[in-house]
Write an enzyme that holds these catalytic residues in place. Sequence first.
Site, PDB file in Angstrom:
ATOM      1  N   LYS A   1       0.790  -1.232   0.000  1.00 33.48           N
ATOM      2  CA  LYS A   1       0.000   0.000   0.000  1.00 33.48           C
ATOM      3  C   LYS A   1       0.830   1.294   0.000  1.00 33.48           C
ATOM      4  O   LYS A   1       0.506   2.243   0.715  1.00 33.48           O
ATOM      5  CB  LYS A   1      -0.911   0.045   1.231  1.00 33.48           C
ATOM      6  CG  LYS A   1      -1.943  -1.032   1.276  1.00 33.48           C
ATOM      7  CD  LYS A   1      -2.764  -0.961   2.525  1.00 33.48           C
ATOM      8  CE  LYS A   1      -1.977  -1.366   3.749  1.00 33.48           C
ATOM      9  NZ  LYS A   1      -2.813  -1.630   4.910  1.00 33.48           N
TER      10      LYS A   1
ATOM     11  N   ASP B   1      -5.179  -5.278  10.874  1.00 31.16           N
ATOM     12  CA  ASP B   1      -6.449  -4.523  10.931  1.00 31.16           C
ATOM     13  C   ASP B   1      -7.682  -5.409  10.730  1.00 31.16           C
ATOM     14  O   ASP B   1      -8.751  -5.136  11.281  1.00 31.16           O
ATOM     15  CB  ASP B   1      -6.474  -3.339   9.946  1.00 31.16           C
ATOM     16  CG  ASP B   1      -6.098  -3.718   8.522  1.00 31.16           C
ATOM     17  OD1 ASP B   1      -5.683  -4.867   8.294  1.00 31.16           O
ATOM     18  OD2 ASP B   1      -6.210  -2.859   7.633  1.00 31.16           O
TER      19      ASP B   1
HETATM   20  C1  BGC Z   1      -2.020  -5.707   3.889  1.00 31.12           C
HETATM   21  C2  BGC Z   1      -2.897  -6.365   4.924  1.00 31.12           C
HETATM   22  C3  BGC Z   1      -3.983  -5.424   5.372  1.00 31.12           C
HETATM   23  C4  BGC Z   1      -4.733  -4.873   4.172  1.00 31.12           C
HETATM   24  C5  BGC Z   1      -5.839  -3.923   4.554  1.00 31.12           C
HETATM   25  C6  BGC Z   1      -2.864  -5.104   2.777  1.00 31.12           C
HETATM   26  O1  BGC Z   1      -2.055  -4.384   1.905  1.00 31.12           O
HETATM   27  O2  BGC Z   1      -1.112  -6.621   3.343  1.00 31.12           O
HETATM   28  O3  BGC Z   1      -2.122  -6.785   6.025  1.00 31.12           O
HETATM   29  O4  BGC Z   1      -4.853  -6.100   6.232  1.00 31.12           O
HETATM   30  O5  BGC Z   1      -3.838  -4.232   3.312  1.00 31.12           O
HETATM   31  O6  BGC Z   1      -5.366  -2.810   5.224  1.00 31.12           O
END
Ligand code: BGC
Length: 483
Positions: free
Chosen positions: A170, A206
């Site tokens: 992200k 989360d």
């Molecule tokens: C992460 C997860 C997370 C999700 C939502 C993803 O990019 O790898 O760990 O739960 O985003 O935030």
Amino acid sequence: LPAVTKALAQWVFSHPYNIKRPEVTKYLQPFQLSPETLQEVSARLRKDLLRGLGKHSHHKAPVKMLPTFVRATPDGTEKGDFLALDLGGTNFRVLHVRVEEEAQKVQICAIPQEMMLGTGEQLFDHIATCLGDFLESHNLKGQTLPLGFTFSFPCEQLEIDKSILIRWTKGFNCSGVEGKDVVQLLKEAIHRRGDYHIGSVAMVNDTVGTMMSCGYKDQSCEIGMIIGTGTNACYMEEIKNVKRIEGKDGRMCINTEWGGFGDDGCLDDILTEFDVEVDKTSINPGVHIFEKMISGMYLGEIVRLVLVKMTKDKLLFKGQISEALGTPGRFETKFISEIEDGLENAKKILTELGLDWDLVDASVVRLVCDTISSRSAYLCAAALATLVNRIRNNRKLGHLKTTVGVDGTVYRKHPTFSSKLQKAVRLLAPQCDITFLVSEDGSGTGAAMVTAVAQRLAHQSRLLEESDGEDNEEEEEEEEEGQ
Ligand code: BGC
């Protein structure tokens, strides 16, 4: 599919726009996944869940299925005073949570873009500073409260307070953190300041936080799902199926990390040229392929690329690409929600993007947004259907009634996303009756809840030991009397 389901599918997958430019359909058709394709996607994920759970296959599994050491969901009796940190999107939040009163104080700190790409030390120093400021302003510096840390990235959890970052996702890419224990990095940063202490730490994804905070209100909540900047889900799995964990009894929450689905190429046949482009230009090419088809970090960019191509082919905006439309990242995912919400919004946004539009252009743009957000909702539905069907099979139930705790801006803010997702899951998992509960107070509270549940379980097992002890004493006394 049987005839009834086919009719239902037509209704679920229909869209409301009547477009007077039929040539556009050829650009959108690759995004339109049939119910049969979604069933196929669900079947592939089902296999990948098993690979992730397997003792020998998990190392190479694209869907990581990470054990979380959370062994129970709340029973509603949890209490206590906690601190919670929440890192995972563009903002970082610090919270003080009093579980039984559902009271909380929150402070939000922005994480500047440079920091998301800087060193891990800078990031954790920033977190420690925000926490310090929060403790100061709420007169909590003298106390040593337990802390729940919601860290929304894939971590190999070794214990509840030992959690190794597998990789950033992200848009985060801080150096020196991958492969390290995040709790340790936080403690070191707090130690460098030396002006306050924290109690025991519980690390939580989360999705787990969301499941736990929803689970406090609805005790049948056994799945947590996020569709925001990123996407992911967790659910309660039977421990005997988690081959990397010792033990046979009970359940453990598994963080699926379903965003990584497709990283081995198994979704290549449904990727469009635009998905391939989004992946190539992302900061983590080749990974989190499923997430890149679904989540808020990428949806806007997919729409932008489609609009650019249509414009180049003279189907939109009189063939003129404005500077904004030509700039990666300028078409934000929130525009999709706004544009689908009403034609007037669409006109306003197109004007702001410097485009010379007419009414048909505006309706085509709405159709593009609808097509891409619908695909996201349906893919999530396919993945969620896989999880609920798995839980139902695990428990050998003809029919499963369960609740999914949900959070994330795409799910919350988009006008039709949640209803499309829900309709499609009903179609793909007809033997499951699912209640969707939007997390009220974010995943930060859920991190506190993990600590509260762990405390409750420890307390219960102490009581059990004590009563066992008493029973033993009684037995011993009886034996003595008998002698
Ligand atoms: C992460 C997860 C997370 C999700 C939502 C993803 O990019 O790898 O760990 O739960 O985003 O935030």
